[in-house]
Design a protein around this motif. Structure first.
Motif, PDB file in Angstrom:
ATOM      1  N   LYS A  58      -6.981 -10.237  -3.292  1.00 44.79           N
ATOM      2  CA  LYS A  58      -6.816 -10.262  -1.770  1.00 44.79           C
ATOM      3  C   LYS A  58      -6.504  -8.727  -1.260  1.00 44.79           C
ATOM      4  O   LYS A  58      -6.296  -8.312  -0.928  1.00 44.79           O
ATOM      5  N   ILE A  65      -5.761  -6.209  -3.517  1.00 44.11           N
ATOM      6  CA  ILE A  65      -6.296  -5.321  -3.657  1.00 44.11           C
ATOM      7  C   ILE A  65      -7.291  -4.996  -2.944  1.00 44.11           C
ATOM      8  O   ILE A  65      -7.659  -3.815  -2.234  1.00 44.11           O
ATOM      9  N   ALA A  66      -8.675  -5.840  -2.752  1.00 47.34           N
ATOM     10  CA  ALA A  66      -9.225  -5.525  -1.592  1.00 47.34           C
ATOM     11  C   ALA A  66      -8.721  -4.961  -0.322  1.00 47.34           C
ATOM     12  O   ALA A  66      -9.536  -4.438   0.040  1.00 47.34           O
ATOM     13  N   GLN A  99      -6.393  -2.704  -0.433  1.00 48.14           N
ATOM     14  CA  GLN A  99      -6.077  -1.590  -0.181  1.00 48.14           C
ATOM     15  C   GLN A  99      -7.121  -1.203  -0.452  1.00 48.14           C
ATOM     16  O   GLN A  99      -7.617   0.054   0.183  1.00 48.14           O
ATOM     17  N   ASN A 100      -8.583  -1.463  -0.947  1.00 49.97           N
ATOM     18  CA  ASN A 100      -9.733  -0.700  -0.943  1.00 49.97           C
ATOM     19  C   ASN A 100     -10.372  -0.665   0.436  1.00 49.97           C
ATOM     20  O   ASN A 100     -10.865   0.127   0.921  1.00 49.97           O
ATOM     21  N   GLU A 101     -10.146  -1.417   1.449  1.00 49.06           N
ATOM     22  CA  GLU A 101     -10.495  -1.642   2.938  1.00 49.06           C
ATOM     23  C   GLU A 101      -8.977  -0.705   3.910  1.00 49.06           C
ATOM     24  O   GLU A 101     -10.020  -0.857   4.693  1.00 49.06           O
ATOM     25  N   GLY A 102      -8.315  -0.527   3.604  1.00 48.75           N
ATOM     26  CA  GLY A 102      -7.871   1.012   3.807  1.00 48.75           C
ATOM     27  C   GLY A 102      -6.608  -0.139   4.876  1.00 48.75           C
ATOM     28  O   GLY A 102      -6.449  -0.010   6.252  1.00 48.75           O
ATOM     29  N   LYS A 103      -6.326  -1.613   4.843  1.00 46.69           N
ATOM     30  CA  LYS A 103      -6.065  -2.525   5.511  1.00 46.69           C
ATOM     31  C   LYS A 103      -3.928  -2.884   5.195  1.00 46.69           C
ATOM     32  O   LYS A 103      -4.007  -2.644   3.473  1.00 46.69           O
ATOM     33  N   ALA A 138      -0.865  -0.457  -1.349  1.00 43.67           N
ATOM     34  CA  ALA A 138      -0.786   0.510  -2.191  1.00 43.67           C
ATOM     35  C   ALA A 138       0.905  -0.159  -3.228  1.00 43.67           C
ATOM     36  O   ALA A 138       0.603   0.272  -4.693  1.00 43.67           O
ATOM     37  N   ASP A 165     -21.210  -8.598  -7.381  1.00 44.09           N
ATOM     38  CA  ASP A 165     -19.740  -7.774  -8.343  1.00 44.09           C
ATOM     39  C   ASP A 165     -19.907  -9.413  -9.530  1.00 44.09           C
ATOM     40  O   ASP A 165     -20.234  -8.882 -10.661  1.00 44.09           O
TER      41      ASP A 165
END
Lengths: 344, 344
Positions: free
Chosen positions: B185, B187-188, B190-194, B213, B331
Motif C-alpha cells: 500500500k 509503495i502504491a 509512492q508510485n502515485e506521488g501521494k 519514499a 500485474d
C-alpha cells in the motif's frame, strides 16, 4: 499514595465477601484475584470494584450461593452454566478446570454462560502461565463500542488476554479491551478540563470529537485500530458468548447501572500444556530469546525501554510482594470503607 | 479488468505447479487455495504470488517433494515438521488434520514448523467454518514491524485469522496482518506521488513521516492500534513459532528477497467442533442475530452498510462462482505468464 499491608487487605476483603454472603472458598477466590490484580498495579480492576460487587451481591444481581452446573463435559472441553453467580469465582473455577484438562490431555477449553463481570482477563490467562501453560481468556460485556460504520453502542468493550511462561521475564501477559480507551480515562480528562485525541469516541451524531463531555451525552467508544479492533471484539463475542450459549451484545446487562440485574455474560478459557509437546525449559529459553532480541533493538528517541506485554505488571507485582505493602488510592480506600459500611 | 474463466485459471495454475515439481495432490491443493483466495477478492494473496512461488520451488527455497513429518501426535494436538515444503500445502494438510481431530474429540490443534509463506490466513480458518467449526490460524513471518518503542524491524507482520459459520451470512472470516498497512500500500502511494497518514511507518531515525519514499530508505512498519497490535504480533510469534519449535523474529528468512532460503516460519491451526456442545443451527441463529443487530444499527454519515468481517469477500466469492469468471489484474496476468515462461 496511602499504603496498606497486603495481609491486612487480604483479611478485610475476605471478611467483606464472607459477610456479603459468599461461601468461604468463594470469598477466598475473589479476594485472591482482586489482590493479585491490585499487586500487578491494575487498580481499575482491583479493590476499587469491591463496593459495586457487594451491592450486586446484596441486590442479587450476583447470586451468592456459589452454585453452577457443568452442562457439557468432555476430556478437553466443558461448558459451565454460571447460574448468575460471581464472574470472578466462576472464571477461576473454569480456568482451573481447563488447566486440569490440559494437564491430562494437552488442551483444555471451558466456556461459561450466565456469568457476571469477571474482573481482569489477564488473571486467568496468568494462571496458565504459572502452571507452565499458554492461556487465553475472553469475556463479552454490555454494549459500549461502535462497530465500524455504526454510531451506536453495538458491541462490548470485550476484553481479551493471552499469557505464557517467560523464564527470567516471569510471564508474558497481554490483557486488553477492544476499545481505544476505557471510559474512565475519558471521564478523568473531563474532570481535568482537558481535550482528548479525536479517535477515542464519536459523539451522539457520529462525528469526531475531542471534547470528553460529549461521551456522557450519548457519545460512543471507538474500537482500537479501526475495523481490526471491531473484528476482535466480535471474535470475543463468538468464542465467549455465542459458543457458551450466553447473552450477546444488547442482551447483556450493564452491571454498573442496574445492580439487581444478572450480568448474562459469557467467557472462554483455554489452556495448552506446553510440556506435552516440548520441554518447558526450551519453550522458556525461546521466549527469553525473543524478548531479549526485541528489548535490545534500537529505540525511538524518548523511549527508555521496550516493554513486553505484562512487564510493568510483573515488575510491580514483584516489588509489592517483596515489600509486603500495597499502594491504595483514596478512591479505592473509599470503596473498601463503603463496602464495609454496607454490611454493618 | 481482464477476465478469465475459473476452470481455465484452475487448469493453468495446476499445470504450473505440476511442472514446477510439486506432487499432483499438492499442485491441486495450492491451486485450490490460491483460486479461492482470488475468488474472495484477496488479490494480494492470490495468483499474483505464483511467479515467486515457482521461483522458490526452482531454487529450492521451497522443497517440492511434499514430505513432512508428524513429530508429535495426540488425540487433540499434533505438531508437524514441514521440512521446508510449500507453506500453503502444509497448512492445508495441518488444518485438515485439526478438523479431523476436532470432529472426533471436539478440539484440534496442529502446529507446523519449518514451513514457508502460507498465503491468506483466512483460507484455513475458513475451512473450519465450512466444516461447521470455529477456526483460528496464525503464522509468523520475517521481521517487518517495529515493536512499540523500537525503531527497528523487530517482529513479523504476523497474520491472524478466525472464522465461524454464520448461517445466511455465509461465514464470519476475520483475516488481518498486525501492522497498520501492508508495505504494498505504501509503495502504491509512492508510485502515485501521494502522502500517507503519519501513523503507518516511522523513518530510519524513528521519526513520524508522511512521505512513502521513507519506507524503502530504512523505514519500518508500525503495528496497528499501537501497543495492542504489537502484543498481538507477539501472540502469533508465541503460538505459531515458539510453540511449534520454528524460527522466531530474525531467524525467519525473507522469502521475497532470497528465494533459495527456506522460510523457517511456523503456524498454529485450531478447530473447535461447535456441534459437540450445541446444535450447529442454534449457533448459526445466534450469529445471525448478532450480525443483524449490528448491521441494523444507526450508521455514521457517509456509511452505506455496516460490514461483518469477511462480508466483502463472501459477496465477491458468490458472484464469482455464479459467473464462472475471475477478474485478473494485469500485474497478476503478468505473474502467471512469467511463471509459465520460467517452466518452458
Amino acid at each position: 499514595m496511602p499504603k496498606m499491608r497486603i495481609d491486612e487487605m487480604e483479611k478485610r476483603s475476605y471478611n467483606v465477601f464472607l459477610k456479603a454472603g459468599l461461601p468461604e472458598p468463594d470469598a477466598k477466590i475473589i479476594t485472591q484475584v482482586l489482590l493479585t490484580t491490585e499487586m500487578r498495579g491494575i487498580s481499575t480492576h482491583g479493590f476499587i470494584r469491591i463496593k459495586k460487587y457487594v451491592e450486586c451481591l446484596l441486590k442479587e444481581g450476583i447470586k451468592k450461593d456459589g452454585r453452577y452446573e457443568l452442562t457439557y463435559d468432555s476430556p478437553v472441553w466443558a461448558a459451565m452454566d454460571g447460574m448468575g453467580g460471581a464472574g470472578i469465582v466462576l472464571s477461576h473455577k473454569a480456568m482451573s478446570l481447563a488447566i486440569e484438562k490440559a494437564k491430562k490431555n494437552g488442551v483444555g477449553i471451558v466456556n461459561v454462560k450466565n456469568s457476571h463481570h469477571f474482573g481482569a482477563a489477564g488473571y486467568y490467562s496468568g494462571m496458565c502461565a504459572e502452571a507452565g501453560m499458554i492461556g487465553i481468556s475472553m469475556s463479552n460485556g454490555d454494549v459500549l463500542v461502535a462497530a465500524t460504520g455504526s454510531r451506536e453502542k453495538t458491541i462490548g468493550n470485550n476484553p481479551f488476554s493471552y499469557a505464557a511462561p517467560a523464564g527470567k521475564f516471569g510471564m508474558i501477559n497481554f490483557d486488553i479491551a477492544t476499545s481505544m480507551v476505557s471510559d474512565m480515562k475519558i471521564i478523568a480528562l473531563q474532570n481535568e478540563g482537558k481535550q482528548m485525541p479525536d479517535n477515542w469516541i464519536i459523539d451522539k451524531n457520529g462525528n469526531k470529537t475531542q471534547n470528553p463531555a460529549d461521551y456522557l451525552e450519548g457519545g460512543v467508544l471507538l474500537p482500537f485500530g479501526g475495523y481490526k479492533g471491531y473484528g476482535l471484539a466480535m471474535m470475543v463475542e463468538v468464542f465467549a458468548a455465542i459458543l457458551s450459549g450466553s447473552g450477546i451484545t444488547n442482551e447483556v446487562h450493564a452491571w454498573n447501572t442496574d445492580k439487581s440485574a444478572s450480568g448474562n455474560v459469557g467467557h472462554f478459557f483455554m489452556a495448552i500444556d506446553i510440556a506435552k509437546h516440548m520441554p518447558l525449559e526450551i519453550f522458556k529459553e525461546r521466549i527469553e530469546k525473543m524478548v531479549d532480541t526485541i528489548k535490545s533493538s534500537k529505540k525511538v528517541s524518548g523511549t527508555d525501554d521496550i516493554l513486553y506485554p505484562g512487564e510493568l505488571e510483573y515488575t510491580k507485582f514483584k516489588k509489592c510482594r517483596e515489600s509486603g505493602m500495597l499502594e491504595i488510592s483514596e478512591d479505592c480506600m473509599d470503596a473498601i470503607l463503603q463496602a464495609e459500611e454496607l454490611l454493618h
